[in-house]
Design an enzyme around this catalytic site. Sequence first.
Site, PDB file in Angstrom:
ATOM      1  N   ASN A 194      34.071  45.602  33.552  1.00 35.04           N
ATOM      2  CA  ASN A 194      35.028  46.689  33.381  1.00 35.04           C
ATOM      3  C   ASN A 194      36.357  46.057  32.998  1.00 35.04           C
ATOM      4  O   ASN A 194      36.834  45.146  33.678  1.00 35.04           O
ATOM      5  CB  ASN A 194      35.212  47.484  34.671  1.00 35.04           C
ATOM      6  CG  ASN A 194      33.948  48.201  35.093  1.00 35.04           C
ATOM      7  OD1 ASN A 194      33.134  48.584  34.268  1.00 35.04           O
ATOM      8  ND2 ASN A 194      33.775  48.388  36.390  1.00 35.04           N
ATOM      9  N   HIS A 205      42.373  39.994  37.358  1.00 38.81           N
ATOM     10  CA  HIS A 205      41.697  38.711  37.154  1.00 38.81           C
ATOM     11  C   HIS A 205      40.473  38.905  36.252  1.00 38.81           C
ATOM     12  O   HIS A 205      39.700  39.843  36.444  1.00 38.81           O
ATOM     13  CB  HIS A 205      41.266  38.149  38.505  1.00 38.81           C
ATOM     14  CG  HIS A 205      40.884  36.702  38.457  1.00 38.81           C
ATOM     15  ND1 HIS A 205      41.626  35.720  39.075  1.00 38.81           N
ATOM     16  CD2 HIS A 205      39.851  36.067  37.860  1.00 38.81           C
ATOM     17  CE1 HIS A 205      41.059  34.557  38.873  1.00 38.81           C
ATOM     18  NE2 HIS A 205      39.973  34.744  38.129  1.00 38.81           N
ATOM     19  N   HIS A 207      37.027  39.043  35.257  1.00 39.48           N
ATOM     20  CA  HIS A 207      35.789  38.975  36.033  1.00 39.48           C
ATOM     21  C   HIS A 207      34.848  40.087  35.606  1.00 39.48           C
ATOM     22  O   HIS A 207      35.243  41.055  34.951  1.00 39.48           O
ATOM     23  CB  HIS A 207      36.072  39.093  37.529  1.00 39.48           C
ATOM     24  CG  HIS A 207      36.448  40.475  37.971  1.00 39.48           C
ATOM     25  ND1 HIS A 207      37.668  41.066  37.686  1.00 39.48           N
ATOM     26  CD2 HIS A 207      35.751  41.412  38.671  1.00 39.48           C
ATOM     27  CE1 HIS A 207      37.719  42.279  38.186  1.00 39.48           C
ATOM     28  NE2 HIS A 207      36.561  42.521  38.792  1.00 39.48           N
ATOM     29  N   GLN A 209      30.764  41.878  37.066  1.00 39.49           N
ATOM     30  CA  GLN A 209      29.945  42.070  38.252  1.00 39.49           C
ATOM     31  C   GLN A 209      28.471  42.076  37.858  1.00 39.49           C
ATOM     32  O   GLN A 209      28.122  42.242  36.686  1.00 39.49           O
ATOM     33  CB  GLN A 209      30.301  43.388  38.939  1.00 39.49           C
ATOM     34  CG  GLN A 209      31.748  43.465  39.407  1.00 39.49           C
ATOM     35  CD  GLN A 209      32.070  44.798  40.056  1.00 39.49           C
ATOM     36  OE1 GLN A 209      31.594  45.107  41.140  1.00 39.49           O
ATOM     37  NE2 GLN A 209      32.884  45.604  39.393  1.00 39.49           N
TER      38      GLN A 209
END
Length: 383
Positions: A194, A205, A207, A209
Site C-alpha cells: 500500500n 517507511h 514497506h 506486507q
Amino acid sequence: MPPLDDTFVIDPAIASSTQRLADGRELIYFDDVDTTLPAERLPDARELAPRPPTASMRQDPLTGEWISIAAARQNRVMLPPANLDPLAPASPSNPSEIPDQYDVAVFENKSPSFGPLLEDANAPVDLADLKTIGIGRTRTSVGRCEVVSFSPSSTGSFGSLSRTRARTVIEAWARRTHALSQIDSIQQVFPFENRGEQIGVTLHHPHGQIYSYPYVTPRTQRLIAASEAYGPGLFADILAAEQADERVVLAGEHWTAFIPFAARWPVEVHLLPHRHVPDFAATSLEERDELAVLYLRLLRGVDALYDTPTPYIAAWHQAPTRVHRDELRLHLQLTSPRRGADRLKYLAGSEAAMGAWIGDVPPETTATALRAAIAAADEENPV
C-alpha cells in the site's frame, strides 16, 4: 495434504538469517548480494508484553464470506515521526521492531489480522467447513501476517529502491511464499504494497506486507469461477490478446505489463509472467532478475504520471496453496484511485454497494499516458 510444487529455487547469493523478537515473533533478514553488513545481528533487547489473542472471524451468511475482527489493530502506530519509526533499525532512543541494521527485513506483525493459534481451539477445519453457510458462525483467524521492510530508510517506496535491493525483496517474496505455503492451515499467500496516505497507509517507511489466509479469498474465488467458465488457458489467452493490443506499456523476455481491457480504476496495470507459474515460489531466477528491472521501471513511470507521487495498491495475486494451481497464474494488479493531478476516484453507490463499476478514463488513454511517463522516468532515472 497434497504435495506442493517441487520447482522452488533460491538465489544462493542472497543470504538470509532468522531470529526471534522478544515476544517470540519471527524475524528474517535478507541481505543484498553486495551487502556490507555482518552476518551476526543484535538480539531484541526489549521487554514486550505477551502477544495479543489471535483475532476471530465471523461469517456473513448473505455472501458466505469471512470477516476477521481484529480489534488489536486499533492500537497500531499511526504516521509516527521519523525518530520513532518502528521499521527503522533500533537505537537507544527508538526501540523499534528491527533490532539491528539490515537490507530487507521480514517479521510477524505485532497486531495481525490473521495470526497463530495460541490458545483458542476454534480453528477452521478445512475449506469445506468454511464454505458451509450458517448463522452466527465464528472461527479463529488462523494464518499469518508479515511486514516486509524494503529498506532501513524512513522514506520512499518500492519504486525508489536500487535494482539490487528490489531483487532482494523479490527473493524474499519467493522464499516467504514457499515457507508459508507449507503451513497446513494456510490456503493462500498474498504479498502487497500500500502506498500513500490516500490509500490508508499508516507508516511512511517503505514497506509491504504478506497476508496468509486460512481460506481462499473472495477475489480469487471469482477468478476460479471465471477460469472454470472459460475453460483451460484463460491467462495464456488474456496475455496473448493483450500483447497484440495498444494497451501494452512495458514488456521483456519473461513479463508483460498492460492496462487491462476492462480496467476499473483510473490507473490500473496488470503484469503477467509469460509462462504459467502459480506463485513467486515457482518463478525462476531469470524471471526474478528481469522483474526487478521491469517492476522498478513500471512504478517509476506510475509516479511520473503527475508532479507528485501516485498513491496505489500493488497486489500480487497468487494461486491458492493447495488447489487450482494449474489454472491460476501469478500476476500483479496495481491500482490507483488517482484520476487527475488533484482528483481521486471514490467508490460511491454503484461500486461500493453493488460492485458495478463505472470507469472514468478509457484504458487506451491511460496506456498512452503511462508509456510516455515510463519513457520520461527511464531517461531521468534509469534502472
